[in-house]
Enzyme design. Structure first.
Site, PDB file in Angstrom:
ATOM      1  N   ASP A 198       0.866  -1.190   0.000  1.00  0.00           N
ATOM      2  CA  ASP A 198       0.000   0.000   0.000  1.00  0.00           C
ATOM      3  C   ASP A 198       0.893   1.227   0.000  1.00  0.00           C
ATOM      4  O   ASP A 198       2.130   1.096  -0.062  1.00  0.00           O
ATOM      5  CB  ASP A 198      -0.968  -0.030   1.205  1.00  0.00           C
ATOM      6  N   HIS A 271      -2.979   3.190  -4.553  1.00  0.00           N
ATOM      7  CA  HIS A 271      -2.324   2.776  -3.300  1.00  0.00           C
ATOM      8  C   HIS A 271      -0.925   2.227  -3.585  1.00  0.00           C
ATOM      9  O   HIS A 271      -0.554   1.160  -3.097  1.00  0.00           O
ATOM     10  CB  HIS A 271      -3.186   1.745  -2.569  1.00  0.00           C
ATOM     11  N   GLU A 334     -10.041   2.659  -5.167  1.00  0.00           N
ATOM     12  CA  GLU A 334      -9.600   4.012  -4.845  1.00  0.00           C
ATOM     13  C   GLU A 334      -8.398   4.463  -5.678  1.00  0.00           C
ATOM     14  O   GLU A 334      -7.351   4.812  -5.121  1.00  0.00           O
ATOM     15  CB  GLU A 334      -9.270   4.091  -3.346  1.00  0.00           C
TER      16      GLU A 334
HETATM   17  C1  ACM Z   1     -11.151  -0.526   0.724  1.00  0.00           C
HETATM   18  O1  ACM Z   1     -11.600  -0.496   1.884  1.00  0.00           O
HETATM   19  N1  ACM Z   1     -10.629   0.562   0.187  1.00  0.00           N
HETATM   20  C2  ACM Z   1     -11.214  -1.726  -0.089  1.00  0.00           C
END
Ligand code: ACM
Length: 765
Positions: A198, A271, A334
């Site tokens: 991440d 991420h 995201e």
């Molecule tokens: C997430 O909680 N962004 C998968």
């Protein structure tokens, strides 16, 4: 002196038959609940002379796990022998091809006076049966381990029973990951979703790209406090860690022994800051990046260039070699498109591949990655955003933004794992207690987890077949150590295990709690850190006797619990009054209370101050109802003697979206007063704003009101929470208070949006 007092009594009244009290079908501490259970008379005793008898290699491996467990927790070393036939004085662990064990993880467990026969399929059947057996052992280090005679026939409802752990935001070492796998095994989880990369750290060694862990696994500090706080503060501690390839292999094999498959997650295209910090050429633009020290979503992401796909190919090749499971999770959630939008290369790729927008570009990205995975014999799974750009039918979707994405995916024929935030995010608060350790937000109590059903009622039978199961996610922004991981996981993980394993027609929360209470002895015995939110006490206020003061009801969701309380601020002891009916008072009063189950105090103390003023317990009318999302307790909650607690989610703040608070209070008789109080919340990162003015009115008849005081916006903004409005010497029976909502203001995209006004408690003094 509180605890010894309880203990003395415990010694006198505890039945001594066994550590759980008398065995009864409904109090055997089995979680998840087996499909069928018949309790018989008598017990079987495991002692140093008991043998473990096995018929196959899988049975030998499963029995090996059991033998290690007995050694570790009871100091018992049992020998393992091979035989095709059950023996006496033995725990016989036999895998079987019989069609009666075709169900998922199916097994039968027969405990007789002179032997135990456990039969099950090789795919987790006998192993699951051993977990049931483990839960029947006494949670105390005794020499002779008595197990009640019984017959259990059992199998799982879902094939995907998952727990996720984010090791990027905070790192957990190899031994901690093993403990997590042990915890999972105990509750028959079979899938570990390991979130390895991440923005805040890349945690898996990749031979071809050493900088991923030399640079990407380390950040130069970490945010202090909550992300939503206005002033960002960081510590200066270099933080990080990673798993070597050998660590990974060791953990994979440890998991396999527990019939747990590991699904590694390598996040892309978003991420990705930790990878970009190691190899900046993975981005569309920018020369250097820092491993993130804070939380949230970052704009710098992987660029969909050929060089990036080459990198991803190399990484996924190594990852595929390390993990034998069929799935690799590629994230996909995201991913802001800002950098792609300003990249000439992205425009070129979109033109060449006839892609209409950046969402389709992400679809193209996912498709390229899926081809790589197929090359290495793996299948793709990703968060539900991967649906947005088009997806090949083989891809599996993990539905986290509610179950809408999961339903859409199932209707399109994709396999789905359900993990919606509102039931499955174990990083959310599990209690409204103000002393709860800092968490990301949200509110997910145990009972709500238990209510979860991964199969939405909207799906028909053939669509429902695509729901592989469910999973809880533990994101670790606010979880700095492994004890805290366990605290967030337990006991919610027990509730979810029952959702994922047991037949939903037998769902019964009270019965689950009875079994869970037995499990808590296990948590103590095995050193599992768990939340005692189950023993939280809730209070409900009502108008007091003869309409003066308050009448307060205490309740707990813990069946069979007794509540002891005091009114002098001291912690309750065993001879403190037992709560049996509402407590009445006309002066401000603090109630301290504690749940006792059996004869044991829970250790979870309820303490609340009920403040009485002229408005408390009175009849109120609201001109505009609060928004239905934040309306708990209705208008009366503004005069119930209790001010709103923090965290505010799940507590009784009334939320008004764009509307004003406009409340009229009937004081019951004409009463003197000199000031008005309005307790409001300021949390601008969540679009909750202080009022921009407060008006106070009185009336001689409850119909015609005249204004007696007003506080303008700048005066209101000087307060932090409780806003006090001086009104001079007044007498009136009816008081109207209007707190003006700010109405609208710009959101992060620059658009005007309605804002919230949150209020809990108004006072007339
Ligand atoms: C997430 O909680 N962004 C998968």
């Amino acid at each position: 002196m509180r605890v010894p007092c309880f203990l003395a009594l415990a010694l006198i009244i505890m039945p001594v038959s066994n550590i759980f009290g008398q065995y009864r079908e409904n109090n055997l501490p089995l979680v998840p609940r087996p499909r069928a259970l018949k309790l018989l008379t008598g017990t079987f005793t495991i002692s140093p002379v008991t043998q473990l008898v096995v018929n196959t290699d899988v049975a030998a491996s499963d029995a090996g796990y059991f033998s290690e467990y007995l050694k570790k927790h009871y100091g018992l070393a049992l020998s393992i022998t091979r035989s095709k036939h059950p023996k006496k004085n033995a725990v016989n662990v036999f895998t079987s091809e019989d069609k009666k064990y075709r169900g998922k993880d199916a097994y039968s467990l027969s405990v007789e006076n002179d032997k135990v026969i456990l039969e099950g399929n090789v795919n987790g059947g006998t192993f699951s049966g051993l977990q049931t057996l483990v839960q029947l052992l006494p949670p105390a280090r005794l020499n002779a381990l008595n197990i009640p005679c019984l017959f259990i026939s059992d199998s799982a409802r879902f094939s995907w029973r998952g727990m996720h752990l984010d090791v990027s935001r905070h790192f957990f070492n190899k031994e901690e990951i093993k403990k997590y796998l042990d915890d999972m095994a105990l509750f028959k989880y079979n899938t570990f979703h390991w979130h390895l990369t991440d923005d805040q750290g890349w945690r898996i060694e990749i031979k071809k790209y050493p900088l991923l862990t030399q640079t990407g696994a380390w950040r130069n500090g970490t945010l202090i406090g909550h992300y939503s706080e206005a002033n960002e503060l960081y510590d200066t501690i270099r933080y990080g860690g990673f798993y070597t390839r050998d660590d990974v292999r060791e953990i994979v094999s440890y998991a396999a022994k527990r019939h747990i498959t590991i699904v590694p997650e390598i996040e892309m295209p978003g991420h990705a800051l930790a990878a970009l910090a190691a190899y900046p050429w993975l981005a569309c633009s920018g020369d250097s990046f820092q491993v993130a020290r804070s939380w949230g979503v970052f704009k710098d992401v992987f660029c969909p260039s050929e060089r990036t796909f080459g990198f991803i190919d190399d990484v996924l090749k190594e990852v595929s070699e390390m993990f034998p499971g069929q799935y690799i999770h590629i994230g996909g959630d995201e991913c802001p498109k800002d950098r792609w939008k300003s990249s000439p290369l992205c425009r070129e790729i979109m033109a060449t591949n006839h892609l209409k927008n950046e969402e389709e570009l992400q679809g193209y990205f996912t498709e390229r990655v899926e081809k790589i995975l197929h090359k290495y014999g793996k299948r793709l799974i990703g968060w539900d955003e991967i649906l947005e750009g088009g997806l090949s039918p083989d891809a599996t979707v993990m539905s986290w933004r509610g179950n809408v994405g999961g339903m859409a995916a199932a209707r399109l024929g994709h396999d789905v794992v359900m993990t919606p935030t509102n039931f499955c995010y174990f990083d959310y608060y599990q209690s409204n207690d103000e002393n709860e350790p800092l968490a990301i937000g949200g509110y997910l109590p145990l009972e709500k987890v238990y209510q979860f059903d991964p199969v939405p009622v909207e799906l028909n039978e053939s669509e429902s077949k695509h729901i592989l199961g469910g999973q809880a996610n533990i994101w670790t922004e606010y979880i700095p150590d492994f004890r805290q991981v366990e605290y967030m996981a337990f006991p919610r993980m027990c509730a979810l295990s029952e959702v994922l394993w047991s037949d939903p027609s037998g769902k019964d929360y009270d019965a689950f709690i009875t079994r869970l209470t037995g499990q808590m002895k296990w948590f103590d015995f095995l050193g599992i850190n768990y939340s005692k939110a189950l023993y939280d006490i809730q209070s409900f206020s009502y108008p007091g006797d003869r309409n003066e003061g308050l009448s307060v009801e205490l309740s707990t969701t813990c069946p069979g619990a007794t509540v002891h309380y005091t009114l002098d601020g001291s912690d309750p002891v065993f001879n403190s009054p037992v709560y049996s009916s509402r407590i009445n008072f006309t002066q401000s009063t603090g109630i301290t209370a504690e749940v006792v189950t059996g004869s044991k105090p829970s250790g979870r103390i309820f303490k609340k101050l009920f403040r009485i003023n002229n408005a408390t317990g009175r009849e109120v009318t609201l001109a505009h109802p609060p928004n239905e999302e934040y309306c708990r307790g209705g208008g009366f909650s503004l005069v119930n003697g209790v001010t709103g607690s923090l965290p505010w989610k799940g507590s009784e703040w009334l939320g008004f979206l764009k509307d004003d608070l406009d409340i009229t209070i009937d004081l019951g008789a004409e009463r003197p007063f000199t000031k008005i109080g309005v307790d409001a919340l300021k949390d601008e990162s969540n679009r909750i704003y202080f009022p921009v003015g407060i008006m106070v009115y009185t009336s001689p008849d409850g119909k015609n009101f005249s204004e007696i005081s007003e506080l303008d916006s700048s005066s209101v903004q000087k307060f932090d929470r409780l806003i006090t409005v001086p009104v001079g010497n007044q007498r009136s029976r009816w008081v109207r208070i209007v707190a003006k909502n700010r109405g609208i203001c710009k959101n992060e995209n620059g658009q005007e949006d309605p804002v919230w006004l949150f209020v809990d408690e108004v006072s007339v003094e």
